[in-house]
Design a protein around this motif. Structure first.
Motif, PDB file in Angstrom:
ATOM      1  N   LEU A 182      22.227 -17.546 -31.864  1.00  0.00           N
ATOM      2  CA  LEU A 182      23.182 -18.915 -32.070  1.00  0.00           C
ATOM      3  C   LEU A 182      24.508 -18.482 -31.704  1.00  0.00           C
ATOM      4  N   ASP A 183      25.022 -18.966 -30.933  1.00  0.00           N
ATOM      5  CA  ASP A 183      26.582 -18.705 -30.321  1.00  0.00           C
ATOM      6  C   ASP A 183      27.499 -20.044 -30.650  1.00  0.00           C
ATOM      7  N   ALA A 184      28.229 -20.045 -31.729  1.00  0.00           N
ATOM      8  CA  ALA A 184      28.660 -21.112 -32.279  1.00  0.00           C
ATOM      9  C   ALA A 184      27.624 -22.249 -32.611  1.00  0.00           C
ATOM     10  N   LYS A 185      27.821 -23.424 -31.932  1.00  0.00           N
ATOM     11  CA  LYS A 185      26.851 -24.263 -32.272  1.00  0.00           C
ATOM     12  C   LYS A 185      25.654 -24.573 -31.153  1.00  0.00           C
ATOM     13  N   ASN A 186      25.588 -23.233 -30.349  1.00  0.00           N
ATOM     14  CA  ASN A 186      24.563 -23.532 -29.105  1.00  0.00           C
ATOM     15  C   ASN A 186      23.596 -22.397 -29.500  1.00  0.00           C
ATOM     16  N   ILE A 187      22.454 -22.732 -29.195  1.00  0.00           N
ATOM     17  CA  ILE A 187      21.277 -22.022 -28.915  1.00  0.00           C
ATOM     18  C   ILE A 187      21.536 -21.245 -27.570  1.00  0.00           C
ATOM     19  N   VAL A 188      21.203 -19.767 -27.530  1.00  0.00           N
ATOM     20  CA  VAL A 188      21.353 -19.046 -26.481  1.00  0.00           C
ATOM     21  C   VAL A 188      20.298 -18.224 -26.297  1.00  0.00           C
ATOM     22  N   SER A 189      19.715 -17.948 -25.007  1.00  0.00           N
ATOM     23  CA  SER A 189      18.443 -16.892 -25.199  1.00  0.00           C
ATOM     24  C   SER A 189      18.404 -16.613 -23.540  1.00  0.00           C
ATOM     25  N   TYR A 190      17.485 -15.498 -23.137  1.00  0.00           N
ATOM     26  CA  TYR A 190      17.675 -14.871 -21.854  1.00  0.00           C
ATOM     27  C   TYR A 190      15.914 -14.865 -21.781  1.00  0.00           C
ATOM     28  N   VAL A 191      15.618 -15.401 -20.377  1.00  0.00           N
ATOM     29  CA  VAL A 191      14.071 -15.285 -19.994  1.00  0.00           C
ATOM     30  C   VAL A 191      14.273 -14.620 -18.549  1.00  0.00           C
TER      31      VAL A 191
ATOM     32  N   ASN B  49      18.384 -26.755 -34.357  1.00  0.00           N
ATOM     33  CA  ASN B  49      18.678 -25.196 -34.088  1.00  0.00           C
ATOM     34  C   ASN B  49      18.511 -24.538 -35.199  1.00  0.00           C
ATOM     35  N   GLU B  50      18.530 -24.963 -36.459  1.00  0.00           N
ATOM     36  CA  GLU B  50      18.433 -24.024 -37.844  1.00  0.00           C
ATOM     37  C   GLU B  50      17.021 -23.872 -38.009  1.00  0.00           C
ATOM     38  N   HIS B  51      15.995 -24.739 -37.542  1.00  0.00           N
ATOM     39  CA  HIS B  51      14.722 -24.753 -37.746  1.00  0.00           C
ATOM     40  C   HIS B  51      14.381 -23.707 -36.617  1.00  0.00           C
TER      41      HIS B  51
ATOM     42  N   GLU C 154      14.460 -26.544 -21.408  1.00  0.00           N
ATOM     43  CA  GLU C 154      15.659 -25.771 -21.604  1.00  0.00           C
ATOM     44  C   GLU C 154      15.597 -24.767 -20.572  1.00  0.00           C
ATOM     45  N   LEU C 155      14.672 -24.174 -19.944  1.00  0.00           N
ATOM     46  CA  LEU C 155      14.644 -23.157 -18.838  1.00  0.00           C
ATOM     47  C   LEU C 155      15.300 -23.538 -17.558  1.00  0.00           C
ATOM     48  N   TYR C 156      15.563 -24.870 -17.288  1.00  0.00           N
ATOM     49  CA  TYR C 156      16.038 -25.266 -16.087  1.00  0.00           C
ATOM     50  C   TYR C 156      17.377 -25.527 -16.281  1.00  0.00           C
ATOM     51  N   TYR C 157      18.136 -25.245 -17.652  1.00  0.00           N
ATOM     52  CA  TYR C 157      19.528 -25.433 -17.907  1.00  0.00           C
ATOM     53  C   TYR C 157      20.218 -23.908 -18.063  1.00  0.00           C
ATOM     54  N   LYS C 158      20.767 -23.559 -16.864  1.00  0.00           N
ATOM     55  CA  LYS C 158      21.129 -22.178 -17.121  1.00  0.00           C
ATOM     56  C   LYS C 158      22.723 -22.005 -16.910  1.00  0.00           C
ATOM     57  N   ASP C 159      22.916 -21.184 -17.654  1.00  0.00           N
ATOM     58  CA  ASP C 159      24.673 -21.045 -18.049  1.00  0.00           C
ATOM     59  C   ASP C 159      25.380 -20.374 -16.941  1.00  0.00           C
TER      60      ASP C 159
ATOM     61  N   LYS D  84      20.491 -16.174 -18.272  1.00  0.00           N
ATOM     62  CA  LYS D  84      20.953 -16.599 -19.729  1.00  0.00           C
ATOM     63  C   LYS D  84      20.779 -18.228 -19.845  1.00  0.00           C
ATOM     64  N   MET D  85      20.205 -18.775 -20.994  1.00  0.00           N
ATOM     65  CA  MET D  85      20.034 -20.084 -21.040  1.00  0.00           C
ATOM     66  C   MET D  85      20.585 -20.611 -22.301  1.00  0.00           C
ATOM     67  N   LYS D  86      21.700 -21.104 -22.030  1.00  0.00           N
ATOM     68  CA  LYS D  86      22.680 -21.787 -23.211  1.00  0.00           C
ATOM     69  C   LYS D  86      22.394 -23.133 -23.287  1.00  0.00           C
ATOM     70  N   VAL D  87      22.017 -23.626 -24.512  1.00  0.00           N
ATOM     71  CA  VAL D  87      21.608 -24.936 -24.827  1.00  0.00           C
ATOM     72  C   VAL D  87      22.464 -25.670 -25.450  1.00  0.00           C
ATOM     73  N   THR D  88      23.433 -26.279 -24.807  1.00  0.00           N
ATOM     74  CA  THR D  88      24.668 -27.033 -25.131  1.00  0.00           C
ATOM     75  C   THR D  88      24.294 -28.341 -25.780  1.00  0.00           C
ATOM     76  N   ASN D  89      25.423 -28.982 -26.191  1.00  0.00           N
ATOM     77  CA  ASN D  89      25.103 -30.577 -26.570  1.00  0.00           C
ATOM     78  C   ASN D  89      24.736 -31.411 -25.384  1.00  0.00           C
ATOM     79  N   ASP D  90      25.250 -30.811 -24.169  1.00  0.00           N
ATOM     80  CA  ASP D  90      25.090 -31.763 -22.991  1.00  0.00           C
ATOM     81  C   ASP D  90      23.344 -31.595 -22.613  1.00  0.00           C
ATOM     82  N   VAL D  91      22.739 -30.446 -22.964  1.00  0.00           N
ATOM     83  CA  VAL D  91      21.711 -30.233 -22.501  1.00  0.00           C
ATOM     84  C   VAL D  91      20.604 -30.879 -23.491  1.00  0.00           C
ATOM     85  N   TRP D  92      21.004 -30.995 -24.675  1.00  0.00           N
ATOM     86  CA  TRP D  92      20.284 -31.436 -25.859  1.00  0.00           C
ATOM     87  C   TRP D  92      20.217 -33.253 -25.344  1.00  0.00           C
TER      88      TRP D  92
END
Length: 244
Positions: free
Chosen positions: A97-106, A216-218, A239-244, A110-118
């Motif tokens: 978790l980066d601030a309020k965004n979920i972040v991962s790597y596949v 996010n918490e779950h 989410e895999l299609y939304y890349k930072d 890098k995949m950053k799940v921002t408010n716009d993505v949600w």
């Protein structure tokens, strides 16, 4: 003897191929590969569930439909997509978790799940009450025992546990949607946890919840706790299609 040697060589080739696949998934990062092999690969994934809002309408379940639409959950609950369990597990292995965004790597991406993505993928925003177990700011009047009894089919019945089956139709349906789709768990969907009751209270009373925060918490909890399964398989795919 020759057959045994061939089998041994075949197994070595399989192991070498799988190691190559892992290196591709984790871009050669040994820490991620080891975490996947020894922990995350053993985790189960919840089979995705989809709620059809047209079915709610056809069955004249207007109160349930209206309460869920008020929370802006229609797009999330009707979300469909293909399932790639291995990549979902890779996603969770690297999840932070980066601030309020979920972040991962596949595969090194890098995949950053921002408010716009949600909002784009699931139709939910980072707004509303942040509630959960022990977090009831904004709903101080909530009392789980009194609230549960108020929705029981037989309020005079003794309560040994918070069982969804004892509730009236609408809260019972919403309780199952919470346990199966919104914050799903692997087993015991009929027994309501404190968090389930808090979310049920908010939904039934049209109190807007911050669903991005809740999910996010779950997701973080699913990674951390061994008895939790990974959730939101279709959402992870999207989410895999939304890349930072």
């Amino acid at each position: 003897m020759a057959s045994s040697s061939r089998q041994k060589k075949k197994n070595q080739n399989k192991q070498s191929t799988f190691q190559g696949v892992l290196e591709g998934w984790f871009a050669g990062v040994e820490e991620g590969i080891n975490a996947y092999i020894h922990e995350m690969s053993r985790k189960q994934i919840n089979i995705p569930k989809v709620l059809d809002f047209n079915w709610l309408k056809s069955e004249k379940l207007a109160e349930t439909r209206s309460a869920l639409k008020h929370q802006k959950l229609k797009k999330l609950l009707e979300l469909t997509g293909n399932v790639y369990p291995d990549l979902v597990k890779v996603f969770y292995t690297n999840l932070t978790l980066d601030a309020k965004n979920i972040v991962s790597y596949v595969k090194g991406i890098k995949m950053k799940v921002t408010n716009d993505v949600w909002n784009s993928v699931a139709g939910i925003k980072y707004s509303g009450l942040k509630v959960g177990k022990g977090i009831t700011s904004g709903i101080q009047e909530f009392n789980k025992l009194q609230y549960y009894r108020s929705y029981m089919r037989n309020p005079a019945q003794s309560i040994s546990r918070f069982h969804a089956g004892h509730l009236n139709l609408t809260p019972r349906l919403v309780a199952y949607i919470i346990a199966w789709q919104l914050i799903p768990r692997g087993t015991n969907h009929v027994v309501l946890l404190e968090e389930d009751l808090i979310l049920l209270y908010c939904i039934m009373n049209l109190i807007k919840v911050n669903w991005v925060y809740i999910i996010n918490e779950h997701m973080l909890k699913s990674k951390r706790l061994t008895d939790y399964r990974f959730e939101g398989v279709q959402l992870q795919l999207a989410e895999l299609y939304y890349k930072d």
